[in-house]
Design an enzyme around this catalytic site. Structure first.
Site, mmCIF file in Angstrom:
data_model
loop_
_atom_site.group_PDB
_atom_site.id
_atom_site.type_symbol
_atom_site.label_atom_id
_atom_site.label_comp_id
_atom_site.label_asym_id
_atom_site.label_seq_id
_atom_site.Cartn_x
_atom_site.Cartn_y
_atom_site.Cartn_z
ATOM 1 N N GLY A 166 -11.405 1.828 12.652
ATOM 2 C CA GLY A 166 -10.792 1.839 13.593
ATOM 3 C C GLY A 166 -11.644 2.067 15.180
ATOM 4 C CG ASN B 73 -1.808 0.560 0.867
ATOM 5 O OD1 ASN B 73 -1.795 2.048 0.276
ATOM 6 N ND2 ASN B 73 -2.997 1.949 2.063
ATOM 7 N NE ARG C 258 -6.057 1.072 -0.365
ATOM 8 C CZ ARG C 258 -6.288 2.763 0.536
ATOM 9 N NH1 ARG C 258 -5.152 3.403 0.993
ATOM 10 N NH2 ARG C 258 -7.618 2.582 0.629
ATOM 11 C CG HIS D 291 -12.797 2.958 3.126
ATOM 12 N ND1 HIS D 291 -13.840 3.883 3.359
ATOM 13 C CD2 HIS D 291 -12.154 3.094 2.820
ATOM 14 C CE1 HIS D 291 -13.478 4.906 3.881
ATOM 15 N NE2 HIS D 291 -12.263 4.248 3.864
ATOM 16 C CG ASP E 144 -7.364 10.404 18.011
ATOM 17 O OD1 ASP E 144 -8.586 9.213 18.086
ATOM 18 O OD2 ASP E 144 -6.406 9.851 17.867
ATOM 19 N NE ARG F 156 -11.076 12.079 2.351
ATOM 20 C CZ ARG F 156 -10.528 10.741 2.744
ATOM 21 N NH1 ARG F 156 -11.624 10.541 2.950
ATOM 22 N NH2 ARG F 156 -9.482 10.578 2.402
ATOM 23 C CD GLU G 67 -8.841 -1.854 3.349
ATOM 24 O OE1 GLU G 67 -9.318 -0.763 2.791
ATOM 25 O OE2 GLU G 67 -7.706 -0.976 3.934
ATOM 26 C CG ASN H 264 -8.232 10.387 9.959
ATOM 27 O OD1 ASN H 264 -9.103 11.324 10.768
ATOM 28 N ND2 ASN H 264 -7.585 10.667 8.813
ATOM 29 N N GLY H 265 -11.195 8.178 7.744
ATOM 30 C CA GLY H 265 -11.881 8.423 6.176
ATOM 31 C C GLY H 265 -12.694 6.609 6.429
ATOM 32 C CG HIS I 128 -14.011 1.289 6.820
ATOM 33 N ND1 HIS I 128 -13.244 0.225 6.150
ATOM 34 C CD2 HIS I 128 -13.240 2.352 6.643
ATOM 35 C CE1 HIS I 128 -12.392 0.374 6.689
ATOM 36 N NE2 HIS I 128 -11.995 2.006 7.114
#
Length: 569
Positions: A495, A173, A256, A345, A447, A406, A552, A376-377, A373
């Site tokens: 996460g 990745n 990836r 994702h 976070d 975002r 993943e 952070n994203g 999912h």
């Protein structure tokens, strides 16, 4: 004779037909593509076609008297199905599903009947097949068939069990300033070695390393991505901590790739044409695809004899219907500029759906799943019968949920308004992608752990941020239940989804009327490590609420094996 006619001439049933009849069949046929786990025929339907497997593999599954699904057989390239229903005019008593990406020739019943009526040898062969299959059904009661999900410990190859032999696979990745890598041996679903090199191009590039016996961080100075790969090779072959003696032990590499546009609905063995297609998608993912491609180029030099596979974040979502992926802008503009909702994702959404199917012991093709999912994203995906039918991210990963930095969904007019007030395009892009979301609303951090701590201490902005994040997710879940027409499984992954009981509880609050009932006691203590699943729902819940650890890397390893026929048993 065209390619399809030549193929049909090699199918035993049609091998006695002359070129004219073969051409007639070819012109009357339709070649249909099915994705992994997509159902081709449902039990109870009447066949209106004869089907011939052109590429890939399908599975036939029957049922016992108590409605348990039982595995019957697999069909491969050149195998025919549908002749029983067409010849004896009875409903289908089995369901037929693609178990890998599959192409099937679809031959209309009336065309087939005409060919059979005028070609006695073909009729004789079909009659023989029907007779033998009827004998086989009488001789072998369905109750003796092997259940794919009950008896097969790895029905979707998530443990890499279809590998022909023990094979070392490297997962790459590659980002703009980081290199994440994992080494697998197909004898185990767990990685042998994991590494992450960050802050490439700066004065300090920490290198995190994890093996079964070692967990450490090495200080490194890595000037560019090519040097990062050299550091990786040295670590993997290091006599003190490395896991292999020679880098050439690695036989296959999985990369990836963030964006495959609408050109890839599955993973692909990397060729010059595939690399060019990845390059053509760079305008859609300028922060990702160029670096993914750079990693592919470097690895091809390091391992010239290894097979390489590109695994696309967007591929899983290519099954979305047009009403889900189109934007309501002028059609020709969308076509010219390749503007549509692609989603991201996808690799993990697909993985956790497969894991959930095995956990509940129900075939994926019979399940309606919503996968959340959250990290952070963040994105949510509606999965019907193993196929993505909608997802919250769009043309870019900016659309959808509130994320770490975002903004997620906003009024497009807001963009125009801010540009008119004097913000530059570059400044606005940075604001929406890097300074919004949890970070922008709270003024504290991107976070979620810090947001939760601040909210616990009474910080009003942190509490408002938390409510907004959970509300947006809950709203999407409700919308996707409507889109799916019901729900069997709700998955939390990523996460935040795997680790925050507070976020899960807030998202599920008020969803009891939709069949979602969270066991608060179980939810409070549930933590899921790689390879594990936690059932968070009460016994009364009609929807299974599961926390499923993202993996993943393992999914990419699986995709290598499924994409390279020479590696499969």
């Amino acid at each position: 004779m065209d390619a399809l006619s030549r193929f049909l001439s090699e199918v035993e049933v049609f091998s006695d037909l002359n070129d004219d009849w073969l051409m007639y069949l070819s012109k009357s046929s339709e070649l249909v593509e099915y994705k992994t786990s997509q159902q081709i025929i449902q039990t109870g339907e009447l066949y209106r076609y004869i089907w011939i497997v052109y590429k890939g593999k399908v599975e036939i599954v029957g049922a016992t008297q108590d409605s348990n699904r039982l595995f019957i057989t697999n069909l491969n390239c050149g195998d025919v199905f549908g002749e029983m229903s067409v010849m004896v005019d009875r409903p289908v008593i089995e369901s037929i599903t693609a178990i890998e990406n599959t192409s099937v020739i679809k031959l209309p019943r009336d065309v087939f009947s005409q060919v059979v009526a005028q070609n006695p040898l073909t009729l004789k062969k079909i009659a023989f097949i029907v007779t033998e299959r009827q004998k086989g059904q009488k001789a072998q009661p369905k109750v003796e068939y092997k259940s794919r999900l009950m008896d097969n410990p790895d029905p979707y190859d998530l443990n890499l069990s279809s590998a022909k032999r023990a094979i070392k696979l490297l997962i790459i990745n590659c980002g703009s300033s980081s290199l994440k890598y994992s080494l697998f041996d197909t004898s185990s679903p767990q990685p042998m070695f994991e590494g992450l090199i960050e802050n490439i191009g700066t004065e300090a590039s920490p290198h995190k390393i994890k093996t079964v016996n070692v967990k450490m961080q090495r200080p490194e100075v890595v000037r560019d991505i090519r040097e990062a790969f050299s550091v990786m090779v040295n670590a993997l072959t290091d006599k003190a901590i490395g896991i292999i003696a020679d880098f050439n032990e690695i036989q296959a590499v999985g990369h990836r790739v963030v964006h495959g546009g609408n050109q890839f609905s599955a993973s692909a063995v990397i060729t010059d044409e595939v690399k060019e297609a990845i390059r053509s998608c760079e305008p859609l993912a300028p922060l990702h695809n160029p670096y993914n491609l750079a990693g592919i180029e470097v690895m091809s030099g390091l391992l010239p004899n290894a097979v390489s596979v590109a695994v696309f974040d967007t591929a899983f979502h290519q099954s979305m219907p047009s009403e889900a992926y189109q934007y309501a802008i002028p059609y020709q503009l969308a076509e010219d500029k390749h503007v549509r909702r692609y989603g991201f994702h996808g690799t993990n959404h697909h993985f956790v759906a497969l894991m959930a199917s095995v956990f509940v012991k129900r075939p994926l093709e019979n399940l309606k799943i919503i996968s959340c999912h959250l990290g952070n994203g963040a994105s949510i995906c509606a999965i019907d019968g193993g196929r993505s039918v909608d997802t919250s991210m769009g043309l870019t990963p900016l659309e959808g949920l509130v994320m770490g930095t975002r903004c997620g969904d906003i009024d497009p007019g807001l963009v125009l308004y801010l540009l008119q007030t004097g913000l530059s395009v570059g400044s606005l892009e940075k604001t929406l992608n890097k300074d919004s979301g949890l970070k922008g609303i709270s003024g504290i951090s991107n976070d979620m752990r810090e947001i939760l701590n601040a909210a616990e201490e009474g910080n009003a902005k942190a509490e408002a941020t938390l409510r907004m994040f959970c509300y947006r997710a809950r709203k999407y879940i409700g919308a996707y239940i409507a889109a799916l027409g019901g729900l069997d499984i709700l998955i939390f992954t990523g996460g935040i989804g795997e680790n925050s009981s507070e976020v899960r509880a807030r998202i599920c609050q008020g969803l009891d009327g939709l069949g979602i009932s969270l066991d608060n006691g179980v939810n409070r203590i549930a933590k899921v490590a790689r390879g594990n699943i936690a059932n968070l729902s009460t016994e009364a819940s009609s929807v299974k609420v599961l926390a499923v650890a993202a993996d993943e890397e393992r999914m990419i390893a699986r995709e290598i094996i499924r994409s390279v026929s020479s590696l499969r048993a």
